[in-house]
Design a protein around this motif. Structure first.
Motif, PDB file in Angstrom:
ATOM      1  N   THR A 194       5.815 -43.019 -38.260  1.00 49.03           N
ATOM      2  CA  THR A 194       4.703 -43.117 -37.318  1.00 49.03           C
ATOM      3  C   THR A 194       4.121 -41.754 -36.956  1.00 49.03           C
ATOM      4  N   GLY A 195       4.600 -40.695 -37.602  1.00 45.61           N
ATOM      5  CA  GLY A 195       4.044 -39.362 -37.386  1.00 45.61           C
ATOM      6  C   GLY A 195       4.547 -38.660 -36.143  1.00 45.61           C
ATOM      7  N   ASN A 196       5.584 -39.194 -35.507  1.00 50.00           N
ATOM      8  CA  ASN A 196       6.147 -38.573 -34.307  1.00 50.00           C
ATOM      9  C   ASN A 196       7.310 -37.658 -34.691  1.00 50.00           C
ATOM     10  N   HIS A 197       6.981 -36.517 -35.286  1.00 47.70           N
ATOM     11  CA  HIS A 197       8.022 -35.654 -35.837  1.00 47.70           C
ATOM     12  C   HIS A 197       8.887 -35.028 -34.753  1.00 47.70           C
ATOM     13  N   GLY A 198       8.319 -34.753 -33.595  1.00 49.35           N
ATOM     14  CA  GLY A 198       9.113 -34.209 -32.505  1.00 49.35           C
ATOM     15  C   GLY A 198      10.190 -35.184 -32.061  1.00 49.35           C
ATOM     16  N   GLN A 199       9.836 -36.467 -31.962  1.00 46.87           N
ATOM     17  CA  GLN A 199      10.814 -37.471 -31.566  1.00 46.87           C
ATOM     18  C   GLN A 199      11.836 -37.712 -32.670  1.00 46.87           C
ATOM     19  N   ALA A 200      11.384 -37.582 -33.929  1.00 47.39           N
ATOM     20  CA  ALA A 200      12.334 -37.689 -35.040  1.00 47.39           C
ATOM     21  C   ALA A 200      13.367 -36.580 -34.953  1.00 47.39           C
ATOM     22  N   ALA A 201      12.913 -35.356 -34.667  1.00 45.53           N
ATOM     23  CA  ALA A 201      13.831 -34.225 -34.533  1.00 45.53           C
ATOM     24  C   ALA A 201      14.794 -34.449 -33.371  1.00 45.53           C
ATOM     25  N   SER A 202      14.310 -35.054 -32.290  1.00 48.77           N
ATOM     26  CA  SER A 202      15.166 -35.340 -31.141  1.00 48.77           C
ATOM     27  C   SER A 202      16.264 -36.330 -31.522  1.00 48.77           C
ATOM     28  N   ALA A 203      15.918 -37.360 -32.286  1.00 54.17           N
ATOM     29  CA  ALA A 203      16.921 -38.333 -32.731  1.00 54.17           C
ATOM     30  C   ALA A 203      17.948 -37.660 -33.637  1.00 54.17           C
ATOM     31  N   LEU A 204      17.503 -36.756 -34.486  1.00 55.70           N
ATOM     32  CA  LEU A 204      18.423 -36.035 -35.365  1.00 55.70           C
ATOM     33  C   LEU A 204      19.347 -35.127 -34.565  1.00 55.70           C
ATOM     34  N   ASN A 205      18.829 -34.527 -33.493  1.00 56.80           N
ATOM     35  CA  ASN A 205      19.676 -33.708 -32.624  1.00 56.80           C
ATOM     36  C   ASN A 205      20.726 -34.568 -31.926  1.00 56.80           C
ATOM     37  N   ASP A 206      20.343 -35.789 -31.560  1.00 57.40           N
ATOM     38  CA  ASP A 206      21.309 -36.711 -30.965  1.00 57.40           C
ATOM     39  C   ASP A 206      22.419 -37.046 -31.967  1.00 57.40           C
ATOM     40  N   ILE A 207      22.041 -37.137 -33.247  1.00 53.44           N
ATOM     41  CA  ILE A 207      23.046 -37.389 -34.287  1.00 53.44           C
ATOM     42  C   ILE A 207      24.026 -36.227 -34.365  1.00 53.44           C
ATOM     43  N   ASN A 208      23.509 -35.010 -34.307  1.00 57.21           N
ATOM     44  CA  ASN A 208      24.381 -33.834 -34.379  1.00 57.21           C
ATOM     45  C   ASN A 208      25.364 -33.784 -33.212  1.00 57.21           C
ATOM     46  N   ALA A 209      24.981 -34.382 -32.100  1.00 58.06           N
ATOM     47  CA  ALA A 209      25.836 -34.342 -30.909  1.00 58.06           C
ATOM     48  C   ALA A 209      26.892 -35.445 -30.899  1.00 58.06           C
ATOM     49  N   LEU A 210      26.862 -36.360 -31.858  1.00 60.77           N
ATOM     50  CA  LEU A 210      27.834 -37.449 -31.891  1.00 60.77           C
ATOM     51  C   LEU A 210      29.232 -36.917 -32.193  1.00 60.77           C
ATOM     52  N   ASP A 211      30.213 -37.540 -31.597  1.00 59.64           N
ATOM     53  CA  ASP A 211      31.611 -37.152 -31.797  1.00 59.64           C
ATOM     54  C   ASP A 211      32.225 -38.085 -32.843  1.00 59.64           C
ATOM     55  N   LEU A 212      32.278 -37.623 -34.079  1.00 66.55           N
ATOM     56  CA  LEU A 212      32.801 -38.423 -35.180  1.00 66.55           C
ATOM     57  C   LEU A 212      34.002 -37.718 -35.793  1.00 66.55           C
ATOM     58  N   ASP A 213      35.080 -38.454 -35.993  1.00 61.47           N
ATOM     59  CA  ASP A 213      36.251 -37.840 -36.622  1.00 61.47           C
ATOM     60  C   ASP A 213      36.066 -37.835 -38.143  1.00 61.47           C
ATOM     61  N   PRO A 214      36.910 -37.127 -38.889  1.00 66.25           N
ATOM     62  CA  PRO A 214      36.744 -37.029 -40.350  1.00 66.25           C
ATOM     63  C   PRO A 214      36.707 -38.373 -41.055  1.00 66.25           C
ATOM     64  N   GLU A 215      37.545 -39.318 -40.609  1.00 64.50           N
ATOM     65  CA  GLU A 215      37.544 -40.636 -41.247  1.00 64.50           C
ATOM     66  C   GLU A 215      36.216 -41.346 -41.022  1.00 64.50           C
ATOM     67  N   GLN A 216      35.674 -41.251 -39.826  1.00 66.61           N
ATOM     68  CA  GLN A 216      34.378 -41.867 -39.546  1.00 66.61           C
ATOM     69  C   GLN A 216      33.274 -41.203 -40.347  1.00 66.61           C
ATOM     70  N   ARG A 217      33.340 -39.900 -40.510  1.00 67.75           N
ATOM     71  CA  ARG A 217      32.323 -39.190 -41.288  1.00 67.75           C
ATOM     72  C   ARG A 217      32.369 -39.622 -42.758  1.00 67.75           C
ATOM     73  N   ARG A 218      33.563 -39.863 -43.263  1.00 65.82           N
ATOM     74  CA  ARG A 218      33.660 -40.352 -44.645  1.00 65.82           C
ATOM     75  C   ARG A 218      33.080 -41.757 -44.756  1.00 65.82           C
ATOM     76  N   ALA A 219      33.406 -42.610 -43.789  1.00 67.50           N
ATOM     77  CA  ALA A 219      32.907 -43.983 -43.827  1.00 67.50           C
ATOM     78  C   ALA A 219      31.392 -44.048 -43.664  1.00 67.50           C
ATOM     79  N   LEU A 220      30.831 -43.085 -42.935  1.00 64.19           N
ATOM     80  CA  LEU A 220      29.392 -43.075 -42.643  1.00 64.19           C
ATOM     81  C   LEU A 220      28.655 -41.997 -43.440  1.00 64.19           C
ATOM     82  N   ALA A 221      29.220 -41.642 -44.580  1.00 65.76           N
ATOM     83  CA  ALA A 221      28.663 -40.544 -45.378  1.00 65.76           C
ATOM     84  C   ALA A 221      27.220 -40.812 -45.796  1.00 65.76           C
ATOM     85  N   GLU A 222      26.898 -42.050 -46.151  1.00 71.13           N
ATOM     86  CA  GLU A 222      25.527 -42.355 -46.588  1.00 71.13           C
ATOM     87  C   GLU A 222      24.549 -42.187 -45.438  1.00 71.13           C
TER      88      GLU A 222
END
Length: 236
Positions: A194-222
């Motif tokens: 929808t062309g809202n790149h600022g909000q897209a970047a905000s969602a990606l920053n929220d992803i970076n802040a998630l607390d995921l352990d190594p097993e979860q990161r492997r399961a959610l690799a895609e």
């Protein structure tokens, strides 16, 4: 000989259609410019025909075809590789574009390709149903994702899909971070569409802040790889 059906879809110019579908692995089997532009393409058991109309507006296209395939994930990776090679990145917004494979509420697993003519190719798993599908996510946020994908990927209502995700995240703030990840990845993709790149970047920053352990990161690799690709498209 078994019966078969071949959709004939509109486009503005067959010169736009041919290279796009060749990037997807199709071959041109017939082409003419006169008396009217016409193009025939084939990939395995998939036949698509196109006719050209100079005054045609892809944004207003209502052309659509359902493609039933044995494995939507394999076909997506093949299509995605061709499009990345052709465009230098995966086109996820505008026309043409491709959506990532997701299960949608009331439908089977699959993804959508919108070609340069604005035609929707709805790629669906052959013989799959929502109730039979293994691994269907029935968690609270899993059900939110099913509904959002129904709105955004099946109906093309990206704004409604964003609303569904945002409401779901607000309604379930205590959900595990591993359940939030797929929604945030889809939210970032929808904002890019929808062309809202600022909000897209905000969602990606929220992803970076998630607390995921190594097993979860492997399961959610895609999902994590999709997030990285979306971030790369914003930075390019």
């Amino acid at each position: 000989m078994s019966e078969r059906a071949i959709p004939i879809l509109p486009c503005r110019n067959v010169d736009d259609i041919a290279p796009f579908y060749e990037a997807l692995g199709f071959q041109v089997t017939f082409r003419q410019e006169r008396p009217n532009p016409y193009l025939c393409l084939v990939r395995g058991g998939i036949d698509l025909h196109f006719f050209g109309l100079a005054a045609f507006e892809p944004e207003n296209s209502m052309g659509s075809a359902i493609l039933l395939v044995p494995d939507t994930g394999v076909l997506f990776e093949e299509f995605a590789a061709g499009l990345r090679s052709f465009y230098g990145k995966l086109p996820i917004s505008g026309i043409p574009r491709i959506t990532r494979p997701r299960r949608k509420q009331g439908t089977t697993a699959g993804f959508t390709v919108v070609d340069p003519g604005g035609n929707w190719l709805r790629i669906t798993a052959l013989g799959d149903t929502e109730d039979e599908a293994p691994g269907t996510n029935t968690s609270r946020l899993g059900r939110v994702l099913l509904n959002a994908a129904r709105q955004g990927d099946a109906r093309g209502d990206d704004a409604q899909a964003v609303s569904v995700i945002e409401a779901g995240l607000q309604r379930h703030p205590d959900a595990p971070d591993a359940e939030k990840l797929p929604l945030l990845v889809y939210l970032a993709e929808l904002h890019v569409r929808t062309g809202n790149h600022g909000q897209a970047a905000s969602a990606l920053n929220d992803i970076n802040a998630l607390d995921l352990d190594p097993e979860q990161r492997r399961a959610l690799a895609e999902e994590l790889a999709s997030a990285a690709e979306i971030r790369g498209s914003l930075e390019s």
